[in-house]
Enzyme design. Structure first.
Site, PDB file in Angstrom:
ATOM      1  N   ASP A  17      49.823  57.753  54.751  1.00 36.53           N
ATOM      2  CA  ASP A  17      50.447  58.423  53.661  1.00 36.53           C
ATOM      3  C   ASP A  17      49.565  58.249  52.249  1.00 36.53           C
ATOM      4  OD1 ASP A  17      52.919  60.189  52.838  1.00 36.53           O
ATOM      5  OD2 ASP A  17      52.410  58.530  51.093  1.00 36.53           O
ATOM      6  N   HIS A  65      54.439  67.246  45.973  1.00 38.04           N
ATOM      7  CA  HIS A  65      54.821  65.839  45.850  1.00 38.04           C
ATOM      8  C   HIS A  65      56.096  65.738  44.622  1.00 38.04           C
ATOM      9  CE1 HIS A  65      52.769  61.777  44.803  1.00 38.04           C
ATOM     10  NE2 HIS A  65      54.083  61.569  44.922  1.00 38.04           N
TER      11      HIS A  65
END
Length: 306
Positions: free
Chosen positions: A47, A108
């Protein structure tokens, strides 16, 4: 006792490994080494995000791998000041990561920041620097266009509440594959998880061990299970997350913990799960709460968090 699951299937049909290597707060000189160690330990889920400031370092590791690209899963993210330049932001991440595609590209945050203030990247004014005339629905429209390019295999979101997901659904042509959000026994976000399940959205848990100042690993119910099972408290918390239905991305730069976080996952019995589930009823808490000047975590209003 059933074996713990190793993967989840996304709504695209792709598989995402249940345990990933988080790179948030992995500093210069640490991130690349941690990713190397994670590969050696058997991790195949990584990630990343440009905001973390370490994608170039991680890209150096990716560039030297002998493991076929299709055998590991990479996520990166679109930062808030890049919402109006989605394609070029993706190209920058691909260049830094030295990859031809990412498996998952996430928005995000559901907040668009003005990219033209002159502020340093990632240090923009999150309260007063919002861009007018553009919101996350516009961003999602641009992200949807990336699928045809082959440079992303799936798109998703992060830090989206039920309210913001429902707003997104009004115009989205593609349902997000993933919503990455803070999830742990203090914050299971049950309403959000229910909506995601109904819509076929997989959830990935960042901060699955809690956050800075967390006492989660010291909770008696956690330590008693750890002692009984001869595992670490982190193993208990990660196993709880996977068994609750989401992938987990713990971050560590310590070789021992990197190995343990992956290898120590196990299946909890019903009594153990019930004991851990009680924590949110009395000690609910969110650790990552940046101030965006607007409400982002709408679901918290009904949770009575500390």
């Amino acid at each position: 006792m059933t074996n713990p699951r190793t993967h989840f299937v996304l709504n695209t049909g792709a598989q995402i490994p249940a345990v990933g290597c988080g790179t948030w707060k992995a500093g210069a000189g640490e991130a690349g080494k941690a990713v190397e160690l994670a590969f050696e330990a058997g991790y195949r889920h990584f990630d990343c995000a440009p905001l973390y400031g370490n994608e170039k370092e991680i890209g150096e590791v990716f560039s030297k791998l002998t493991i076929p690209r299709e055998e590991y899963f990479v996520t990166t993210k679109l930062w808030s000041s890049d919402h109006t330049r989605v394609a070029s932001a993706l190209e920058k991440s691909l260049l830094d990561l030295q990859l031809s595609y990412v498996d998952l590209y996430l928005m995000h945050w559901p907040v668009t920041l003005d990219p033209n203030t002159g502020a340093e990247y990632g240090k923009e004014d999150r309260v007063n620097g919002h861009l007018s005339g553009w919101d996350f629905r516009d961003t999602w429209r641009e992200m949807e266009k990336l699928i045809e390019s082959g440079k992303v295999k799936a798109i998703g979101v992060a830090n989206f509440s039920t309210k913001n997901l429902n707003i997104l659904f009004e115009t989205a042509k593609i349902i997000p594959a993933v919503n990455q959000t803070e999830l742990h026994p203090f914050l299971p976000q049950e309403a959000l998880h229910k909506l995601c399940q109904e819509k076929g959205i997989h959830q990935t848990a960042f901060g699955p061990l809690g956050g800075t100042g967390s006492t989660l690993h010291k909770e008696p119910v956690v330590t008693s299970i750890a002692e009984k099972r001869k595992v670490t408290p982190a193993n208990v918390l990660l196993s709880w997350g996977i068994q609750s239905g989401w992938s987990v991305i713990p971050k560590s730069t310590n070789e021992g913990r990197i190995n343990s976080n992956l290898q120590g996952v196990f299946s909890l019995d019903k009594n153990e799960m019930d004991g851990l589930n009680i924590l949110a009823k009395t000690k609910g808490r969110r650790f990552n709460r940046p101030n965006w000047g607007i409400t982002v975590f709408h679901d918290d209003e009904d949770l009575g968090l500390e």
